[in-house]
Scaffold this active site. Structure first.
Site, short mmCIF file in Angstrom:
data_model
loop_
_atom_site.label_atom_id
_atom_site.label_comp_id
_atom_site.label_asym_id
_atom_site.label_seq_id
_atom_site.Cartn_x
_atom_site.Cartn_y
_atom_site.Cartn_z
N GLY A 106 0.82 -1.20 0.00
CA GLY A 106 0.00 0.00 0.00
C GLY A 106 0.85 1.24 0.00
N GLY B 38 1.13 5.36 1.52
CA GLY B 38 0.68 6.33 2.50
C GLY B 38 1.32 7.68 2.25
N MET C 218 3.89 9.01 3.53
CA MET C 218 5.34 9.08 3.57
C MET C 218 6.01 8.20 2.54
SD MET C 218 6.35 9.32 7.58
CE MET C 218 7.98 9.82 7.09
N SER D 223 5.80 4.13 0.26
CA SER D 223 5.16 2.86 -0.12
C SER D 223 5.68 1.74 0.76
CB SER D 223 5.45 2.54 -1.59
OG SER D 223 5.00 3.59 -2.42
N LYS E 51 9.44 -0.28 4.08
CA LYS E 51 8.80 1.01 3.79
C LYS E 51 9.81 1.91 3.11
CE LYS E 51 5.49 4.19 5.77
NZ LYS E 51 4.61 4.41 6.93
N ASP F 233 1.88 10.36 16.13
CA ASP F 233 0.85 10.12 15.11
C ASP F 233 0.06 8.86 15.48
OD1 ASP F 233 -0.64 10.67 12.87
OD2 ASP F 233 0.74 9.72 11.46
#
Length: 618
Positions: free
Chosen positions: A20, A22, A24, A26, A42, A140
């Site tokens: 997926g 986001g 910031m 992949s 990531k 976060d």
């Protein structure tokens, strides 16, 4: 636009599937080529990575996150730079994204079970308390950064077998205050930001506590406390507006839980819980209160409006489909599961499962035609029920087998990954869709198999319909140590609400059960949970024992299933301890006689030395 790095290698990590994307970057499912283990990688977005000082600060944050070792914090294995793109390598969690799951529940007006909500939030609070003591802030905290997986142990026997895992520690800070951002840009999740975050004030661990309070409000009530669309909305609501009273938002909530949420969401940091441990302790007290009252669900809430993550995890064995759980903001489109059909002496055939129901048999009118000996014209059905595939024998002559179990006609059996369905000479396997191996057929075109003969029979005028009552059940866990909660998960696949009785059986007569028989009414296509508390009677002297128990799941029409499990108990005094005591008594007796007879000099030290030497000589 982010570049797809699938099938490429970063360092010694081969990126296999894009999970997926986001804000910031992949996330990829990957393989560590050195250790041959699956990992999640990531890769940071190129635009973000190009900002001044980002790469250096990113590596510093990755090192800080890697220093954390807690069961509710995702483990960071490695970080580095490849082709000017920073990346971080972390543990691949086989579970569900809490954010994705509660969004699905919100669409149907459901909330997560109260005991599960309390446990998951308590685990996150403990993780935050640990990280804060190590000097690491999250900044976060939100459902999308919380993954939920199955657990094999609990602190209390009545707790659900779940474990929350917090991801993306420290990375959010790189997006907000420590690097150059565009004028007026606030990067973050506005729904969960604390007042001090929005005002640009110094923050500490209590900012994360505020965010977790909002997560708890959302889990407990099924909605967010504030409707926020812009930065101005966020500042107005988080800084100035008092939050809704949780108990008024969701009247069935226990008062004690409402007070916990209200305190965690206090505007002033000094009015909140001062540490994650303090909040976790408060949540634990609420959980004990709920357990004592026997309230597995919130008061004034019917069963159909409450969902269980234990059941969700059990119904989604395809946890390798990480597009649904790795906490990305934008999940990728799902891929179809695959049916693999194997016949001895033939090449395997692959079929993409693109709809919810398939018929299998010898007749040409089936969705998948299996022409072979011992295959009936309309042999079986494959149906997708309640987020999982089920196999149903349509009344075949020679039967349908799930592994070695012959299926009762017209009864839906859950078909798990790794299990084999036998239809005549064919072995059928379910496999998660990977987007690479399935052969997708047009829905109107049946699949044919070479065999000794081919018989064409027109389909019946009226398609077979499942009976009005189909009940399936599963037991978790199947083994308890001394005492604990066993949970029976029940699915009503029929067409009408059905009262279901679960009766506990104790063949050994050595178990204590809270209630021998329990009943629950489950609506059509709905799920239910029945919990039993069992405790084994410990023998005074003896060896470890294993006491069997049974759970009989039935309706007024028939008994649908008998589930079996064991309770393992330890004696109060073990046999080996008795033998050891007898040996010590014998040794002392021999030495005493020798001292009395004058064979050994009598002093405490000489007696002790003689005793030790005697034991060593045995």
């Amino acid at each position: 636009m982010a570049v797809d790095l699938t099938d490429q290698t970063l360092g010694h990590y081969r990126l296999e599937d894009l999970i997926g994307r986001g804000g910031m970057g992949s996330v990829y499912r990957a393989v560590d080529l050195n250790l041959a283990r699956p990992v999640a990688v990531k890769v940071m977005d190129e635009e973000l990575a190009s900002k001044p000082d980002f790469q250096e600060k990113f590596l510093d944050e990755a090192k800080a996150a890697a220093s954390l070792d807690h069961p509710s914090i995702v483990h960071i294995y490695d970080s580095g730079l490849a082709q000017e793109s920073p990346y971080i390598v972390m543990e691949l969690i086989p579970g569900l994204s809490l954010g994705t799951y509660i969004n699905q529940l919100a669409a149907s007006g459901q909330v997560i079970r109260l005991d599960e909500t309390l446990l998951l939030t308590k685990q996150v609070a403990e993780a935050l308390g640990y990280a804060h003591r190590k000097g690491v802030l999250h900044q976060d905290v939100k459902p999308d950064n919380i993954l939920v997986k199955e657990s094999d142990q609990t602190e209390r026997p009545d707790e659900p077998l779940l474990r929350a895992v917090l991801t993306d520690f420290g990375l959010a800070r790189l997006k907000r205050g420590d690097i150059v951002v565009n004028q007026g840009e606030v990067v973050g999740t506005l729904d969960y930001m604390s007042p001090e975050q929005l005002l640009g004030q110094p923050v500490d661990g209590r900012s994360d506590i505020y965010s977790l309070g909002i997560v708890l409000f959302q889990l407990a009530t099924g909605r967010l406390p504030f409707q926020i669309e812009t930065l101005a909305d966020a500042i107005q609501n988080h800084v100035n507006e008092p939050p809704p009273v949780p108990l008024e938002t969701y009247p069935g909530m226990p008062n004690s839980l409402s007070r916990v949420i209200w305190k965690a969401m206090a505007k002033q940091p000094t009015d909140r819980y001062q540490s994650g441990e303090e909040m976790a302790q408060a949540l634990g007290q609420v959980a004990e209160e709920v357990a004592k009252t026997g309230g597995e669900l919130m008061n004034a809430v019917d069963q159909s409006s409450v969902a269980s993550m234990v059941i969700a995890l059990d119904e989604n064995p395809n946890l390798a489909d990480t597009s649904r759980w790795m906490g990305s903001d934008q999940a990728l489109p799902p891929v179809y599961d695959v049916l693999r059909v194997v016949q001895e002496g033939q090449e395997p055939e692959w079929y993409g499962l693109q709809k919810r129901s398939f018929t299998l048999g010898r007749s040409e009118g089936n969705d998948i035609v299996l022409v072979g000996s011992n295959v009936s014209r309309w042999h079986a059905r494959l149906e997708y029920i309640n987020s999982g595939w089920h196999i149903i024998d349509s009344g075949s002559t020679n039967g349908t087998f799930l592994d070695k179990t012959k299926l009762d006609p017209q009864r839906a059996y859950p078909w798990r990954w790794g299990q084999v369905v036998h239809v005549g000479p064919f072995d059928l396997y379910l496999q998660p869709g990977t987007g690479s191996r399935e052969r997708v057929l047009p829905e109107a075109e049946p699949a044919y198999f070479d065999s000794a003969y081919n018989e064409t029979v027109p389909p019946p005028a009226v398609p077979l319909a499942p009976p009005a009552e189909i009940i399936t059940a599963d037991l978790r866990p199947k083994e308890l140590k001394q005492m604990g909660i066993c949970r029976i998960m029940i699915i009503n696949n029929g067409h009408a609400s059905t009262p279901i009785t679960v009766a506990a059986g104790d063949p050994s007569g050595r178990l204590m059960v809270d209630t021998p028989t329990k009943q629950v009414t489950i609506g059509p296509d709905q799920k239910g949970v029945v919990d039993f508390y069992l405790e084994g009677r410990r023998p005074f002297i003896g060896r470890r024992q294993s006491y069997p128990f049974t759970m009989h799941v039935s309706t007024d029409k028939r008994e649908w299933d008998v589930l079996t499990g064991h309770v393992k108990v330890k004696p109060i005094i073990s046999v080996w301890l008795i033998l050891l005591l007898m040996l010590l008594i014998f040794a002392l007796s021999v030495l005493t006689v020798r001292f009395i007879n004058g064979e050994l000099p009598w002093t405490p030290q000489s007696f002790f030395d003689a005793f030790i030497n005697y034991l060593q000589g045995l």
